[in-house]
Design a protein around this motif. Structure first.
Motif, PDB file in Angstrom:
ATOM      1  N   LEU A  62      14.659  38.032   4.257  1.00  0.00           N
ATOM      2  CA  LEU A  62      14.373  36.758   4.909  1.00  0.00           C
ATOM      3  C   LEU A  62      14.214  36.865   6.415  1.00  0.00           C
ATOM      4  O   LEU A  62      13.847  35.883   7.069  1.00  0.00           O
ATOM      5  CB  LEU A  62      15.495  35.753   4.603  1.00  0.00           C
ATOM      6  N   GLN A  65      10.791  35.693   7.746  1.00  0.00           N
ATOM      7  CA  GLN A  65      10.182  34.520   7.125  1.00  0.00           C
ATOM      8  C   GLN A  65      10.125  33.361   8.124  1.00  0.00           C
ATOM      9  O   GLN A  65      11.146  32.936   8.640  1.00  0.00           O
ATOM     10  CB  GLN A  65      10.985  34.103   5.884  1.00  0.00           C
ATOM     11  N   HIS A  66       8.931  32.857   8.388  1.00  0.00           N
ATOM     12  CA  HIS A  66       8.741  31.777   9.353  1.00  0.00           C
ATOM     13  C   HIS A  66       8.585  30.414   8.679  1.00  0.00           C
ATOM     14  O   HIS A  66       8.813  29.396   9.311  1.00  0.00           O
ATOM     15  CB  HIS A  66       7.494  32.036  10.208  1.00  0.00           C
ATOM     16  N   LEU A  69      10.625  28.119   2.203  1.00  0.00           N
ATOM     17  CA  LEU A  69      10.402  28.794   0.935  1.00  0.00           C
ATOM     18  C   LEU A  69      10.838  27.904  -0.215  1.00  0.00           C
ATOM     19  O   LEU A  69      11.766  27.109  -0.090  1.00  0.00           O
ATOM     20  CB  LEU A  69      11.189  30.112   0.884  1.00  0.00           C
ATOM     21  N   VAL A  91      15.115  29.143   6.166  1.00  0.00           N
ATOM     22  CA  VAL A  91      15.963  30.301   5.910  1.00  0.00           C
ATOM     23  C   VAL A  91      17.444  29.981   6.069  1.00  0.00           C
ATOM     24  O   VAL A  91      18.270  30.342   5.227  1.00  0.00           O
ATOM     25  CB  VAL A  91      15.548  31.467   6.831  1.00  0.00           C
ATOM     26  N   LEU A 108      14.727  37.418  -3.476  1.00  0.00           N
ATOM     27  CA  LEU A 108      13.375  36.939  -3.177  1.00  0.00           C
ATOM     28  C   LEU A 108      12.436  37.584  -4.182  1.00  0.00           C
ATOM     29  O   LEU A 108      12.362  38.818  -4.264  1.00  0.00           O
ATOM     30  CB  LEU A 108      12.988  37.321  -1.743  1.00  0.00           C
ATOM     31  N   ALA A 112       7.250  34.930  -3.513  1.00  0.00           N
ATOM     32  CA  ALA A 112       7.851  34.395  -2.278  1.00  0.00           C
ATOM     33  C   ALA A 112       8.725  33.190  -2.584  1.00  0.00           C
ATOM     34  O   ALA A 112       8.732  32.202  -1.854  1.00  0.00           O
ATOM     35  CB  ALA A 112       6.774  34.055  -1.248  1.00  0.00           C
TER      36      ALA A 112
END
Length: 214
Positions: A62, A65-66, A69, A91, A108, A112
């Motif tokens: 993570l 990750q921007h 999710l 996140v 994950l 995604a």
């Protein structure tokens, strides 16, 4: 959003000055310290020591990750599993959710999606309705989805010594197992495993010892 914030800061500085510097050079001089200031990163800045309750592999996955999710909850039963959607989360919300449920694990997946896993010591509702315990074609004690004739094996436990079992149990009991015994709950499940483990294929000396213990 960042440009708007910079402009507000610039206007506050201009109001404090006695002689406004409305020249391009003056504006640039005022902007330089604001532009040079470090801006908050949109990426997740997670330190493992701050979230030691979360799997290290998940923290690592993570880190970059921007975006939000999709989060799923997988309930994994002794027999069966169920999925539900928990929605989209950033996140930090994902990590904090794990902190609220320390017994859960997470990973994950390739789509995604973050999959939260809750292990439940019970049978799923579907399993309670459709599970049978019987013999597969190789003589293994197995759990079936529906009557054994459909051959939908969900889990295989151990191979049975058929000669030993047939010589030890009434024919009706052996036939009942061959036809399939309905499993209604966790007690049925555990009782079947316990009862037929005596007839699991093993070394002769070990088999005799288990027989005497009953």
């Amino acid at each position: 959003m960042m440009e708007f914030s910079l402009w507000k800061k610039l206007k506050r500085r201009l109001r404090k000055r006695r002689k406004p510097l409305w020249t391009l050079g003056g504006i640039l001089i005022m902007l330089l310290p604001l532009l040079a200031a470090p801006q908050a990163s949109t990426a997740a800045e997670l330190r493992m020591e701050d979230y030691n309750y979360a799997p290290a592999s998940l923290i690592e996955a993570l880190q970059n990750q921007h975006e939000e999710l999709e989060v799923l909850l997988k309930k994994e039963y002794v027999c069966g599993e169920e999925f539900s959607q928990l929605g989209r989360m950033n996140v930090r919300s994902i990590i904090e959710l794990l902190g609220k449920h320390p017994a859960w694990t997470a990973h994950l997946n390739g789509q995604a999606q973050v999959v939260m896993v809750e292990y439940i010591q019970d049978l799923s509702d579907a399993c309670k309705q459709h599970a049978f315990m019987s013999l597969d074609k190789d003589g293994n004690l197995s759990l079936f989805d529906g009557p054994p004739a459909k051959e939908k094996v969900m889990r295989t436990f151990f191979q049975l010594d058929m000669s030993y079992m047939e010589s030890s149990l009434p024919k009706e009991q052996v036939q009942a197992l061959a036809d399939g015994i309905k499993i209604n709950d966790l007690d049925d499940y555990n009782s079947m495993l316990s009862a037929y483990s005596e007839f699991a294929v093993r070394e002769p000396a070990s088999r005799g010892a288990m027989k005497r213990s009953y």
